[in-house]
Design a protein around this motif. Structure first.
Motif, PDB file in Angstrom:
ATOM      1  N   UNK A 156      41.208  40.393  40.939  1.00 48.49           N
ATOM      2  CA  UNK A 156      42.441  39.808  41.485  1.00 48.49           C
ATOM      3  C   UNK A 156      42.206  39.345  42.914  1.00 48.49           C
ATOM      4  N   UNK A 157      42.576  38.094  43.172  1.00 48.55           N
ATOM      5  CA  UNK A 157      42.481  37.511  44.512  1.00 48.55           C
ATOM      6  C   UNK A 157      43.824  36.889  44.862  1.00 48.55           C
ATOM      7  N   UNK A 158      44.433  37.360  45.947  1.00 44.33           N
ATOM      8  CA  UNK A 158      45.725  36.841  46.394  1.00 44.33           C
ATOM      9  C   UNK A 158      45.555  36.197  47.762  1.00 44.33           C
ATOM     10  N   UNK A 159      45.687  34.878  47.809  1.00 42.13           N
ATOM     11  CA  UNK A 159      45.595  34.132  49.074  1.00 42.13           C
ATOM     12  C   UNK A 159      46.858  33.309  49.289  1.00 42.13           C
ATOM     13  N   UNK A 160      47.948  33.712  48.660  1.00 39.96           N
ATOM     14  CA  UNK A 160      49.207  32.984  48.761  1.00 39.96           C
ATOM     15  C   UNK A 160      49.740  32.977  50.190  1.00 39.96           C
ATOM     16  N   UNK A 161      50.565  31.971  50.475  1.00 35.72           N
ATOM     17  CA  UNK A 161      51.282  31.897  51.752  1.00 35.72           C
ATOM     18  C   UNK A 161      50.357  31.915  52.950  1.00 35.72           C
ATOM     19  N   UNK A 166      38.628  24.620  37.341  1.00 38.76           N
ATOM     20  CA  UNK A 166      38.147  25.956  36.990  1.00 38.76           C
ATOM     21  C   UNK A 166      39.191  27.037  37.243  1.00 38.76           C
ATOM     22  N   UNK A 167      40.194  26.743  38.095  1.00 37.32           N
ATOM     23  CA  UNK A 167      41.178  27.756  38.467  1.00 37.32           C
ATOM     24  C   UNK A 167      42.492  27.638  37.709  1.00 37.32           C
ATOM     25  N   UNK A 180      33.227  35.540  37.603  1.00 38.28           N
ATOM     26  CA  UNK A 180      33.389  35.676  36.159  1.00 38.28           C
ATOM     27  C   UNK A 180      34.350  36.804  35.772  1.00 38.28           C
ATOM     28  N   UNK A 181      34.588  37.756  36.674  1.00 35.11           N
ATOM     29  CA  UNK A 181      35.492  38.876  36.376  1.00 35.11           C
ATOM     30  C   UNK A 181      36.936  38.585  36.781  1.00 35.11           C
ATOM     31  N   UNK A 182      37.159  37.464  37.491  1.00 34.98           N
ATOM     32  CA  UNK A 182      38.482  37.168  38.036  1.00 34.98           C
ATOM     33  C   UNK A 182      39.488  36.916  36.917  1.00 34.98           C
ATOM     34  N   UNK A 183      40.614  37.643  36.987  1.00 35.97           N
ATOM     35  CA  UNK A 183      41.670  37.509  35.992  1.00 35.97           C
ATOM     36  C   UNK A 183      42.948  36.933  36.582  1.00 35.97           C
TER      37      UNK A 183
END
Length: 213
Positions: A159-164, A196-197, A178-181
């Motif tokens: 999990x990657x959160x770069x919002x706001x 890809x995203x 490859x593990x990003x969900x």
């Protein structure tokens, strides 16, 4: 006095029981109590939603710490001796006053969770790719205009959160995760989400763009 007594009672109880968790959340603390220093076997230290502006150097002596939660305090830096916390797995620093990433974070190579959300950070250093076991990285609510390509080396990230933030693009290196969900990149200045995203961000991003338009 009553508040101080409550805090010290909790610490004394944790010491007597050889507890691995100490939770002192929302007690209006302005400092980390000195008596916490005696809890040499503590694994989870939770001090969220207080008024702490500085972490003492001696906290680096608590070598058994696996979780440190300082969410919602007034921190703007971390002391270098904190780098001695080699067992640390979860570090939560959301909602503080950081304008830059503390250098000692580079020593926490075993982190699984790193939360730096809701600060005032403008730059993420290249060495952020040096967390081989990191599964959650939360950077939302900062002042980031770009992300380092090295984030593509976080092979365990789910999990990657770069919002706001103020991102104009996402680095192509993230396609290697490859593990990003889950990827939240809403609330930025992105003209488009890379192909890809698309399966990660879902429909929310498109809805945001339509509302802005």
């Amino acid at each position: 006095m009553l508040l101080d007594s409550t805090v010290e009672q909790r610490i004394a109880q944790a010491l007597a029981e050889n507890a691995d968790v100490l939770d002192l959340r929302a007690l209006r603390l302005e400092r980390v109590p000195e008596s916490v220093r005696e809890l040499t076997g503590i694994a989870h230290l939770r001090l969220p939603f207080n008024r702490i502006a500085e972490i003492p150097d001696w906290l680096g002596e608590l070598r058994s710490l696996r979780e440190l939660d300082m969410t919602g305090n007034r921190l703007h830096d971390l002391p270098d001796p904190l780098a001695n916390l080699a067992s640390l797995r979860e570090l939560r620093l959301a909602g503080n006053a950081f304008v830059s990433v503390p250098p000692c974070l580079r020593s926490f190579g075993s982190l699984d969770v790193l939360d730096l959300s809701d600060n005032h950070i403008t730059v993420i250093p290249e060495w952020f790719g040096e967390y081989p076991s990191l599964t959650l990285l939360d950077l939302h609510g900062n002042l980031l205009e770009s992300l380092p390509a090295s984030l593509g080396d976080l092979s365990s990230l789910t999990r990657l959160d770069v919002a706001d933030n103020e991102l104009g693009e996402l680095p192509e290196s993230l396609a290697r995760l490859s593990s990003l969900k889950e990827l939240d990149a809403s609330g930025n200045n992105l003209d488009e989400v890379p192909e890809w995203a698309m399966h990660l961000v879902g429909e929310d991003w498109d809805e945001d763009e339509e509302e802005e338009g």
